[in-house]
Enzyme design. Structure first.
Site, PDB file in Angstrom:
ATOM      1  N   TYR A 134      37.971  32.795  61.908  1.00  0.00           N
ATOM      2  CA  TYR A 134      38.551  31.601  61.283  1.00  0.00           C
ATOM      3  C   TYR A 134      39.611  31.017  62.208  1.00  0.00           C
ATOM      4  O   TYR A 134      40.578  31.692  62.559  1.00  0.00           O
ATOM      5  CB  TYR A 134      39.164  32.010  59.942  1.00  0.00           C
ATOM      6  CG  TYR A 134      39.693  30.894  59.104  1.00  0.00           C
ATOM      7  CD1 TYR A 134      38.946  29.739  58.879  1.00  0.00           C
ATOM      8  CD2 TYR A 134      40.947  30.995  58.505  1.00  0.00           C
ATOM      9  CE1 TYR A 134      39.441  28.723  58.093  1.00  0.00           C
ATOM     10  CE2 TYR A 134      41.443  29.979  57.709  1.00  0.00           C
ATOM     11  CZ  TYR A 134      40.690  28.842  57.502  1.00  0.00           C
ATOM     12  OH  TYR A 134      41.180  27.836  56.719  1.00  0.00           O
ATOM     13  N   ALA A 180      39.746  48.536  76.255  1.00  0.00           N
ATOM     14  CA  ALA A 180      40.620  48.688  75.091  1.00  0.00           C
ATOM     15  C   ALA A 180      41.601  47.524  75.020  1.00  0.00           C
ATOM     16  O   ALA A 180      42.093  47.042  76.040  1.00  0.00           O
ATOM     17  CB  ALA A 180      41.362  50.009  75.167  1.00  0.00           C
ATOM     18  N   ARG A 203      37.208  37.337  15.201  1.00  0.00           N
ATOM     19  CA  ARG A 203      37.869  38.645  15.356  1.00  0.00           C
ATOM     20  C   ARG A 203      37.894  39.131  16.806  1.00  0.00           C
ATOM     21  O   ARG A 203      38.604  40.070  17.141  1.00  0.00           O
ATOM     22  CB  ARG A 203      37.192  39.690  14.457  1.00  0.00           C
ATOM     23  CG  ARG A 203      37.679  39.613  13.012  1.00  0.00           C
ATOM     24  CD  ARG A 203      36.950  40.579  12.122  1.00  0.00           C
ATOM     25  NE  ARG A 203      35.621  40.094  11.770  1.00  0.00           N
ATOM     26  CZ  ARG A 203      34.679  40.856  11.212  1.00  0.00           C
ATOM     27  NH1 ARG A 203      34.916  42.128  10.972  1.00  0.00           N
ATOM     28  NH2 ARG A 203      33.503  40.339  10.912  1.00  0.00           N
TER      29      ARG A 203
END
Ligand code: UD1
Ligand code: CA
Length: 482
Positions: A393, A429, A17
């Protein structure tokens, strides 16, 4: 406990069920499988041995049980011919010298069952002279259960299954929970005598009551007040109902232990989570797996933490975290994504829209805004500028970036790993840092700013941009750059 005790857990039934490729007893509730909860309760009895009867999808269920209970005896029931047949197979799986003491039979699909209830039941049985005992429950709707038939003197005479019950017996509200206790000597004699001449053509374990009485034994029956502990889940509707009930119980336990939960209706806590007193959980919090939260921490609103360790007084807002450590007094969020291997030091910060993975961020170090920090070590007191990417990566393998203590890196930097920024160093920056920066140095990689005069008028002639530029030039003619 030194008593000789065997627990038999029945889990061979298909659970069709559920309509699932996952076997019924493996469906999770509060971070454990249903059978995991039952085995946990069984373990609280410190039994001499646990036998699990598996059948349907045993290649799924067997290894799961073995992982949870090292040394478990797995008994295989090839065809499901009833609870009596299942226990007979469990019994046969034990060596003769292990067929001793007290035997408890339970089902694998009753996740709310508590060790304390099993222990009390086992003790009552052991203290009695009854050959077997039934854990019963009085329920509003006994449909489907085996009914407890008693003599006028109140002695238990039989358990009559739904399909075999007369109209009068069907009205009996006291039911067999399914949890039974046996003296091993009696069980050993009774099991081979169970027949299948009944409405379902199954070998009913409940026939042992009749067999005990025939042999002149008495049968004990103990009603459990908290019947839900013996409730099973046969479909996903019941599964959700039991999950909600278990969550309600877990939350109540933590609130009584000193945890503030502002909205219990939207808070979910797994069974193996640990919380200290004076933790506050705001609405929409899910604490999963083996998450541990220390005192005075505030989690939420809307946070999911799985296998996360949260330190004293830390604040975690709208965060998704997994296998991470958040230090004492640290702040995380809103909208932070802590992936496995994130370790944030005491007083550190992981701010808005920051994703971290396999990153050790030192005490007091801050990554406040819009950044990806993968495979990195950031020294204590360092500050990472807004919009920084740790480029870990290279398309083939992953590399680490190390940022020194108290380094201050500027906005919109990219650290191309492997690379190291020394202690106390700084960056300008927009820098793309590809080479190591010595301690104390300022690294600037963006070229000097150059102006191509009247570029807009020449290259964007006819546009609003060119018109605005021309209008501005008319109003205030450009000066040469120094
Ligand atoms: C059983 C009891 C009933 C009790 C009810 C409580 C019997 C005959 N009836 O009925 O008195 O009120 O539980 O829920 O014992 N199983 C096996 N192998 C089998 C058959 C069953 O491992 O061959 C396992 C199932 O997986 C399940 C448990 O035993 O976990 C109970 O079986 P089920 O068929 O659901 O019994 P009920 O008809 O509900
Ligand atoms: Ca059942």
């Amino acid at each position: 406990m030194t008593q000789d005790l065997t627990v038999i857990v029945l889990a061979a039934g298909g659970g069709t069920r559920m309509k699932s490729k996952t076997m019924k007893v493996l469906h999770p509730i509060a971070g454990r499988s249903m059978i995991g909860h039952v085995l946990h309760a069984a373990a609280a009895l410190e039994p001499t041995r646990i036998v699990a009867v598996v059948g349907t999808q045993r290649e799924q269920v067997g290894p799961h049980i073995e992982a949870l209970v090292p040394g478990v005896v797995l008994a295989v029931q090839e065809t499901q011919e009833g609870t009596g047949h299942a226990v007979r197979i469990a019994w046969a799986a034990l060596p003769t010298e292990a067929r001793t003491g007290t035997v408890i039979v339970a089902y694998g699909d009753t996740p709310l069952l508590e060790g304390e209830s099993l222990r009390a039941f086992a003790e009552v049985h052991r203290a009695s002279t009854d050959a077997m005992s039934i854990l019963t429950g009085v329920v509003a709707d006994p449909f489907g259960y085996g009914r407890i038939v008693r003599s006028t003197a109140g002695d238990v005479e039989a358990i009559i299954e739904e399909k075999d019950a007369s109209a009068e017996q069907a009205l009996i509200a006291e039911i067999n929970s399914g949890i039974l206790a046996f003296d091993a000597e009696f069980l050993d004699v009774a099991l081979p005598l169970i027949g299948n001449a009944n409405a379902k053509g199954e070998y009913y374990l409940t026939d042992t009551v009749h067999l005990a009485r025939q042999a002149g034994h008495t049968v004990g029956a103990f009603a459990i007040d908290d019947v839900r502990q013996t409730e099973g889940a046969n479909d996903r509707v019941q599964l959700a109902a039991l999950a909600a009930e278990m969550n309600r119980r877990i939350l109540e336990r933590w609130m009584r232990a000193g945890v503030t939960i502002t909205d219990p209706t939207t808070t979910w806590i797994d069974a193996d989570v640990k919380l200290a007193a004076d933790v506050t959980l705001l609405p929409g919090v899910q604490l999963l797996g083996t998450t541990v939260v220390a005192k005075d921490a505030v989690i939420g609103p809307d946070s999911t933490l799985k296998d996360v360790e949260v330190g004293v007084g830390a604040h975690v807002v709208r965060t998704h975290g997994e296998l991470a450590v958040i230090g004492a007094g640290a702040t995380v969020g809103p909208f932070s994504y802590l992936r496995p291997g994130t370790e944030l030091g005491a007083g550190g910060k992981i701010g808005a829209f920051v994703e971290t993975k396999n990153a050790q961020i030192g005490d007091g170090a801050k990554v406040p805004h819009l950044s990806y920090v993968g495979d990195a070590t950031i020294g204590e007191g360092a500050n990472i500028g807004a919009g920084t990417i740790f480029a870990n990566y290279d398309g083939v393998s992953k590399h680490r970036t190390t940022i020194g203590a108290h380094a201050k890196t500027a906005s919109n930097n990219t650290f191309v790993a492997p690379v190291t920024v020394g202690d106390g160093a700084a960056t300008g920056a927009g820098s793309v840092i590809r080479r190591d920066v010595p301690p104390g140095s300022l690294a600037v990689t963006s070229g000097p700013q150059r102006h191509y005069d009247e570029w807009a008028q020449r290259k964007r002639a006819g546009t609003a941009q060119a018109k605005a530029a021309a209008d501005a030039a008319k109003a205030e003619p450009a000066e040469d750059d120094a």
